[in-house]
Scaffold this motif. Structure first.
Motif, PDB file in Angstrom:
ATOM      1  N   TYR A   1     -26.515   7.023 -16.531  1.00  0.00           N
ATOM      2  CA  TYR A   1     -26.290   6.388 -15.342  1.00  0.00           C
ATOM      3  C   TYR A   1     -26.029   4.753 -15.674  1.00  0.00           C
ATOM      4  O   TYR A   1     -26.823   4.215 -16.344  1.00  0.00           O
ATOM      5  N   GLU A   2     -25.268   3.964 -14.581  1.00  0.00           N
ATOM      6  CA  GLU A   2     -25.294   2.634 -14.639  1.00  0.00           C
ATOM      7  C   GLU A   2     -25.288   2.164 -13.140  1.00  0.00           C
ATOM      8  O   GLU A   2     -24.538   2.855 -12.300  1.00  0.00           O
ATOM      9  N   ASP A   3     -25.832   0.990 -13.093  1.00  0.00           N
ATOM     10  CA  ASP A   3     -25.827   0.766 -11.603  1.00  0.00           C
ATOM     11  C   ASP A   3     -24.968  -0.971 -11.671  1.00  0.00           C
ATOM     12  O   ASP A   3     -25.572  -1.888 -12.296  1.00  0.00           O
ATOM     13  N   TRP A   4     -23.908  -0.682 -10.991  1.00  0.00           N
ATOM     14  CA  TRP A   4     -23.164  -1.973 -10.761  1.00  0.00           C
ATOM     15  C   TRP A   4     -23.643  -2.758  -9.688  1.00  0.00           C
ATOM     16  O   TRP A   4     -23.355  -2.196  -8.642  1.00  0.00           O
ATOM     17  N   VAL A   5     -24.096  -4.017  -9.889  1.00  0.00           N
ATOM     18  CA  VAL A   5     -24.462  -4.902  -8.490  1.00  0.00           C
ATOM     19  C   VAL A   5     -23.075  -5.563  -8.311  1.00  0.00           C
ATOM     20  O   VAL A   5     -22.920  -6.537  -8.792  1.00  0.00           O
ATOM     21  N   LEU A   6     -22.680  -5.239  -7.226  1.00  0.00           N
ATOM     22  CA  LEU A   6     -21.560  -5.901  -6.512  1.00  0.00           C
ATOM     23  C   LEU A   6     -21.386  -6.152  -5.228  1.00  0.00           C
ATOM     24  O   LEU A   6     -22.160  -5.478  -4.368  1.00  0.00           O
TER      25      LEU A   6
ATOM     26  N   GLY B   1     -16.641  -5.554   5.998  1.00  0.00           N
ATOM     27  CA  GLY B   1     -16.478  -6.611   6.851  1.00  0.00           C
ATOM     28  C   GLY B   1     -16.019  -7.908   6.258  1.00  0.00           C
ATOM     29  O   GLY B   1     -15.805  -8.921   7.208  1.00  0.00           O
ATOM     30  N   GLN B   2     -15.253  -7.980   5.005  1.00  0.00           N
ATOM     31  CA  GLN B   2     -14.970  -9.124   4.254  1.00  0.00           C
ATOM     32  C   GLN B   2     -13.337  -9.268   4.582  1.00  0.00           C
ATOM     33  O   GLN B   2     -12.762  -8.165   4.755  1.00  0.00           O
ATOM     34  N   GLY B   3     -12.950 -10.463   4.508  1.00  0.00           N
ATOM     35  CA  GLY B   3     -11.444 -10.751   4.355  1.00  0.00           C
ATOM     36  C   GLY B   3     -10.856 -10.577   3.231  1.00  0.00           C
ATOM     37  O   GLY B   3     -11.669 -10.404   2.152  1.00  0.00           O
ATOM     38  N   ILE B   4      -9.560 -10.595   2.993  1.00  0.00           N
ATOM     39  CA  ILE B   4      -9.079 -10.312   1.649  1.00  0.00           C
ATOM     40  C   ILE B   4      -9.277 -11.280   0.577  1.00  0.00           C
ATOM     41  O   ILE B   4      -9.408 -11.051  -0.328  1.00  0.00           O
ATOM     42  N   ASP B   5      -9.628 -12.602   1.085  1.00  0.00           N
ATOM     43  CA  ASP B   5      -9.935 -13.388   0.223  1.00  0.00           C
ATOM     44  C   ASP B   5     -11.348 -13.301  -0.538  1.00  0.00           C
ATOM     45  O   ASP B   5     -11.600 -13.834  -1.722  1.00  0.00           O
ATOM     46  N   ALA B   6     -12.219 -12.693   0.348  1.00  0.00           N
ATOM     47  CA  ALA B   6     -13.374 -12.272  -0.384  1.00  0.00           C
ATOM     48  C   ALA B   6     -13.496 -11.104  -1.030  1.00  0.00           C
ATOM     49  O   ALA B   6     -14.136 -10.789  -2.260  1.00  0.00           O
ATOM     50  N   VAL B   7     -12.455 -10.212  -0.830  1.00  0.00           N
ATOM     51  CA  VAL B   7     -12.438  -8.702  -1.625  1.00  0.00           C
ATOM     52  C   VAL B   7     -11.758  -8.942  -2.816  1.00  0.00           C
ATOM     53  O   VAL B   7     -11.973  -8.100  -3.663  1.00  0.00           O
ATOM     54  N   ARG B   8     -10.858  -9.809  -2.967  1.00  0.00           N
ATOM     55  CA  ARG B   8     -10.117  -9.893  -4.326  1.00  0.00           C
ATOM     56  C   ARG B   8     -11.051 -10.278  -5.350  1.00  0.00           C
ATOM     57  O   ARG B   8     -11.024  -9.457  -6.450  1.00  0.00           O
ATOM     58  N   PRO B   9     -12.196 -11.024  -5.378  1.00  0.00           N
ATOM     59  CA  PRO B   9     -12.987 -11.214  -6.429  1.00  0.00           C
ATOM     60  C   PRO B   9     -13.637 -10.074  -6.980  1.00  0.00           C
ATOM     61  O   PRO B   9     -14.120  -9.821  -7.901  1.00  0.00           O
ATOM     62  N   ILE B  10     -13.820  -9.171  -5.849  1.00  0.00           N
ATOM     63  CA  ILE B  10     -14.931  -8.215  -5.804  1.00  0.00           C
ATOM     64  C   ILE B  10     -13.976  -7.029  -6.679  1.00  0.00           C
ATOM     65  O   ILE B  10     -14.318  -6.292  -7.587  1.00  0.00           O
ATOM     66  N   ARG B  11     -12.869  -7.025  -6.326  1.00  0.00           N
ATOM     67  CA  ARG B  11     -11.680  -5.857  -6.832  1.00  0.00           C
ATOM     68  C   ARG B  11     -11.598  -6.303  -8.480  1.00  0.00           C
ATOM     69  O   ARG B  11     -11.705  -5.639  -9.279  1.00  0.00           O
ATOM     70  N   ASP B  12     -11.556  -7.536  -8.599  1.00  0.00           N
ATOM     71  CA  ASP B  12     -11.133  -7.998  -9.945  1.00  0.00           C
ATOM     72  C   ASP B  12     -12.598  -7.902 -10.907  1.00  0.00           C
ATOM     73  O   ASP B  12     -12.397  -7.490 -12.128  1.00  0.00           O
ATOM     74  N   GLU B  13     -13.727  -7.884 -10.324  1.00  0.00           N
ATOM     75  CA  GLU B  13     -14.855  -7.838 -10.780  1.00  0.00           C
ATOM     76  C   GLU B  13     -14.750  -6.278 -11.162  1.00  0.00           C
ATOM     77  O   GLU B  13     -15.144  -5.876 -12.642  1.00  0.00           O
TER      78      GLU B  13
ATOM     79  N   LEU C   1     -18.477   9.772 -11.986  1.00  0.00           N
ATOM     80  CA  LEU C   1     -18.501   9.586 -10.596  1.00  0.00           C
ATOM     81  C   LEU C   1     -19.002   8.151 -10.143  1.00  0.00           C
ATOM     82  O   LEU C   1     -19.986   7.716 -10.850  1.00  0.00           O
ATOM     83  N   PHE C   2     -18.212   7.485  -9.185  1.00  0.00           N
ATOM     84  CA  PHE C   2     -18.710   6.394  -8.723  1.00  0.00           C
ATOM     85  C   PHE C   2     -19.332   6.521  -7.412  1.00  0.00           C
ATOM     86  O   PHE C   2     -18.725   7.437  -6.491  1.00  0.00           O
ATOM     87  N   VAL C   3     -20.503   6.110  -7.005  1.00  0.00           N
ATOM     88  CA  VAL C   3     -21.143   6.255  -5.734  1.00  0.00           C
ATOM     89  C   VAL C   3     -21.620   5.011  -4.980  1.00  0.00           C
ATOM     90  O   VAL C   3     -21.865   4.028  -5.621  1.00  0.00           O
ATOM     91  N   CYS C   4     -20.975   4.994  -4.081  1.00  0.00           N
ATOM     92  CA  CYS C   4     -21.733   3.771  -3.238  1.00  0.00           C
ATOM     93  C   CYS C   4     -22.079   4.546  -1.836  1.00  0.00           C
ATOM     94  O   CYS C   4     -21.991   5.530  -1.404  1.00  0.00           O
ATOM     95  N   VAL C   5     -22.646   3.623  -0.766  1.00  0.00           N
ATOM     96  CA  VAL C   5     -23.083   4.168   0.475  1.00  0.00           C
ATOM     97  C   VAL C   5     -22.038   4.819   1.132  1.00  0.00           C
ATOM     98  O   VAL C   5     -22.012   5.967   1.663  1.00  0.00           O
ATOM     99  N   HIS C   6     -20.976   4.155   1.758  1.00  0.00           N
ATOM    100  CA  HIS C   6     -20.006   4.506   2.525  1.00  0.00           C
ATOM    101  C   HIS C   6     -18.769   5.294   1.742  1.00  0.00           C
ATOM    102  O   HIS C   6     -17.935   5.860   2.475  1.00  0.00           O
ATOM    103  N   ASN C   7     -18.611   5.015   0.573  1.00  0.00           N
ATOM    104  CA  ASN C   7     -17.356   5.583  -0.323  1.00  0.00           C
ATOM    105  C   ASN C   7     -16.194   4.980   0.586  1.00  0.00           C
ATOM    106  O   ASN C   7     -15.211   5.822   0.427  1.00  0.00           O
ATOM    107  N   ALA C   8     -16.170   3.808   0.804  1.00  0.00           N
ATOM    108  CA  ALA C   8     -15.081   3.316   1.693  1.00  0.00           C
ATOM    109  C   ALA C   8     -14.418   2.055   0.702  1.00  0.00           C
ATOM    110  O   ALA C   8     -13.027   1.821   1.231  1.00  0.00           O
ATOM    111  N   GLY C   9     -15.188   1.441  -0.126  1.00  0.00           N
ATOM    112  CA  GLY C   9     -14.729   0.351  -0.523  1.00  0.00           C
ATOM    113  C   GLY C   9     -14.813   0.246  -2.133  1.00  0.00           C
ATOM    114  O   GLY C   9     -14.008   0.545  -2.904  1.00  0.00           O
ATOM    115  N   ARG C  10     -15.861  -0.452  -2.497  1.00  0.00           N
ATOM    116  CA  ARG C  10     -16.437  -0.428  -3.956  1.00  0.00           C
ATOM    117  C   ARG C  10     -16.025   0.846  -4.938  1.00  0.00           C
ATOM    118  O   ARG C  10     -15.138   0.703  -5.874  1.00  0.00           O
TER     119      ARG C  10
END
Length: 132
Positions: free
Chosen positions: A97-102, A107-119, A8-17
């Protein structure tokens, strides 16, 4: 760990990470792992930039919808990965349990989201290795 573990992956909005992580685990896990995602305060829709970033690597998350985190989802999961939901995530003994700090892609553009995606992809690959 059962024959077919559940994550189970959990974040606040369940819309991105958490949606990107679930998309990677679905794809890279090749059906060997049950995948869930949820949010403590789910948004109205998936982050369109997260959808775009995942499409760039051949994973379609456009049809997903943010889901509300429930105790049942946690109980049904062997591993719970949190991504900034803090103390909103219920704790049940016996779960891994694991907490992934990401960074948050909201509100970010694609250039900022790519490194998050890759991590996220790298962390999902490590998670799969730990479950095999």
């Amino acid at each position: 760990m059962p024959d077919r573990p559940s994550v189970l992956f959990v974040c606040v909005h369940n819309a991105g990470r958490s949606q990107m992580a679930a998309g990677f685990l679905q794809s890279l896990g090749q059906g060997r792992i049950d995948v869930r995602s949820a949010g403590s305060m789910p948004g109205n829709q998936i982050n369109p930039v997260a959808v775009e970033a995942m499409a760039e690597v051949g994973i379609d998350i456009a049809g997903e919808q943010p889901k509300k985190l429930t105790d049942d989802a946690v109980v049904a999961s062997d591993v719970v990965i949190t991504m900034g939901c803090g103390d909103e995530c219920p704790y049940f003994p016996g779960k891994r349990y694991e907490d992934w700090v990401l960074d948050d892609p909201a509100g970010q553009g694609i250039d900022a989201v790519r490194p998050i995606r890759d991590e996220i992809r790298a962390r999902v690959e490590q998670l799969i290795a730990s479950l095999d």
